[in-house]
Write a protein that holds these residues in place. Structure first.
Motif, short mmCIF file in Angstrom:
data_model
loop_
_atom_site.label_atom_id
_atom_site.label_comp_id
_atom_site.label_asym_id
_atom_site.label_seq_id
_atom_site.Cartn_x
_atom_site.Cartn_y
_atom_site.Cartn_z
N ASN A 72 -11.26 5.93 -1.99
CA ASN A 72 -11.74 4.74 -2.12
C ASN A 72 -10.91 3.55 -2.31
OD1 ASN A 72 -14.34 3.14 -2.57
ND2 ASN A 72 -14.47 3.69 -4.80
N VAL A 73 -10.18 3.46 -3.02
CA VAL A 73 -9.26 2.32 -3.23
C VAL A 73 -8.54 2.01 -1.85
CG1 VAL A 73 -6.94 1.35 -4.34
CG2 VAL A 73 -8.68 2.49 -5.67
N MET A 74 -8.05 3.08 -1.05
CA MET A 74 -7.50 2.62 -0.09
C MET A 74 -8.46 1.96 0.98
SD MET A 74 -6.03 5.52 2.89
CE MET A 74 -7.69 6.24 3.21
N VAL A 75 -9.78 2.43 1.02
CA VAL A 75 -10.65 2.04 2.32
C VAL A 75 -10.81 0.61 1.62
CG1 VAL A 75 -12.80 2.09 2.87
CG2 VAL A 75 -11.67 4.10 3.02
N TRP A 76 -11.20 0.26 0.66
CA TRP A 76 -11.74 -1.19 0.07
C TRP A 76 -10.21 -2.03 0.08
CZ3 TRP A 76 -16.18 -3.08 0.46
CH2 TRP A 76 -17.22 -2.40 0.31
N GLY A 77 -9.17 -1.51 -0.17
CA GLY A 77 -7.84 -2.26 0.40
C GLY A 77 -7.87 -2.78 1.54
N HIS A 78 -7.95 -1.75 2.64
CA HIS A 78 -8.01 -2.20 3.96
C HIS A 78 -9.16 -2.97 4.40
CE1 HIS A 78 -4.68 0.46 5.19
NE2 HIS A 78 -5.39 1.30 4.41
N VAL A 79 -10.25 -2.96 3.88
CA VAL A 79 -11.17 -4.01 3.97
C VAL A 79 -11.02 -5.40 3.38
CG1 VAL A 79 -13.80 -4.65 3.31
CG2 VAL A 79 -13.15 -2.19 4.09
N VAL A 127 -7.86 -6.61 2.92
CA VAL A 127 -6.66 -7.08 3.55
C VAL A 127 -7.31 -7.78 5.14
CG1 VAL A 127 -4.84 -6.53 4.95
CG2 VAL A 127 -4.99 -5.77 2.72
N GLY A 128 -8.28 -6.87 5.67
CA GLY A 128 -8.79 -7.36 7.00
C GLY A 128 -9.45 -8.56 6.78
N PHE A 129 -10.54 -8.67 5.72
CA PHE A 129 -11.15 -9.90 5.53
C PHE A 129 -10.37 -10.98 5.29
CE2 PHE A 129 -13.74 -12.91 2.45
CZ PHE A 129 -14.77 -13.04 3.43
N TRP A 130 -9.09 -10.82 4.59
CA TRP A 130 -8.21 -11.80 4.21
C TRP A 130 -7.53 -12.37 5.56
CZ3 TRP A 130 -7.19 -15.12 0.52
CH2 TRP A 130 -5.80 -15.95 0.56
N GLN A 131 -7.41 -11.61 6.25
CA GLN A 131 -6.62 -11.79 7.83
C GLN A 131 -7.69 -12.53 8.78
OE1 GLN A 131 -5.03 -8.29 9.20
NE2 GLN A 131 -3.15 -8.54 8.06
N LEU A 132 -9.13 -12.32 8.60
CA LEU A 132 -10.04 -13.11 9.23
C LEU A 132 -10.25 -14.41 8.76
CD1 LEU A 132 -12.83 -10.47 9.63
CD2 LEU A 132 -11.66 -11.42 11.51
N ILE A 133 -10.05 -14.68 7.52
CA ILE A 133 -10.22 -15.89 6.95
C ILE A 133 -9.02 -16.79 6.90
CG2 ILE A 133 -12.55 -15.28 5.74
CD1 ILE A 133 -10.74 -15.56 2.96
N ARG A 134 -7.99 -16.35 7.23
CA ARG A 134 -6.66 -17.16 7.30
C ARG A 134 -6.51 -17.82 8.26
NH1 ARG A 134 -1.22 -14.76 6.89
NH2 ARG A 134 -2.07 -13.23 8.05
N MET A 190 0.72 -1.09 -0.02
CA MET A 190 -0.09 0.03 0.08
C MET A 190 0.79 1.16 0.13
SD MET A 190 -3.36 -0.75 -0.08
CE MET A 190 -4.15 0.64 0.29
N SER A 191 1.86 1.20 0.39
CA SER A 191 2.81 2.46 0.68
C SER A 191 3.15 2.80 -1.02
CB SER A 191 4.08 2.12 1.34
OG SER A 191 4.92 1.04 0.69
N PHE A 192 3.33 2.14 -2.02
CA PHE A 192 3.56 2.22 -3.19
C PHE A 192 2.42 2.98 -3.72
CE2 PHE A 192 2.81 1.75 -7.81
CZ PHE A 192 3.97 2.47 -8.24
N PHE A 193 1.10 2.60 -3.35
CA PHE A 193 -0.07 3.51 -3.71
C PHE A 193 -0.21 4.63 -3.17
CE2 PHE A 193 -4.42 4.39 -2.84
CZ PHE A 193 -4.96 4.52 -4.17
N TYR A 194 0.05 4.91 -1.79
CA TYR A 194 0.27 6.14 -1.15
C TYR A 194 1.16 7.24 -1.83
CZ TYR A 194 -2.18 3.62 2.62
OH TYR A 194 -3.13 3.00 3.29
#
Length: 70
Positions: free
Chosen positions: A54-61, A63-70, A1-5
């Protein structure tokens, strides 16, 4: 995400600075073309900012979802 920022900061600066320049040019010369160009650049800046947020918020969503199901 730092590249995107970094990329979004560059894109926003690349549209903000010319917009301010053309607004100053309009204030000095009174040319309508400078005002129109400043307004277009300002609108692009708003669109890039909203898209980046928008991309930042959905990117965090995602990543958070991915960490929940892992």
């Amino acid at each position: 995400m730092s590249f995107f920022y970094g990329l979004m900061a560059f894109v926003m600066a690349a549209t903000l600075l010319p917009s301010v320049f053309y607004l100053g040019l309009y204030l000095v010369t009174g040319e309508d073309a400078a005002l129109q160009r400043a307004a277009k650049l300002w609108n692009f800046l708003r669109a890039f900012t909203l898209a980046g947020f928008n991309v930042m918020v959905w990117g965090h969503v995602i990543v958070g979802f991915w960490q929940l199901i892992r």
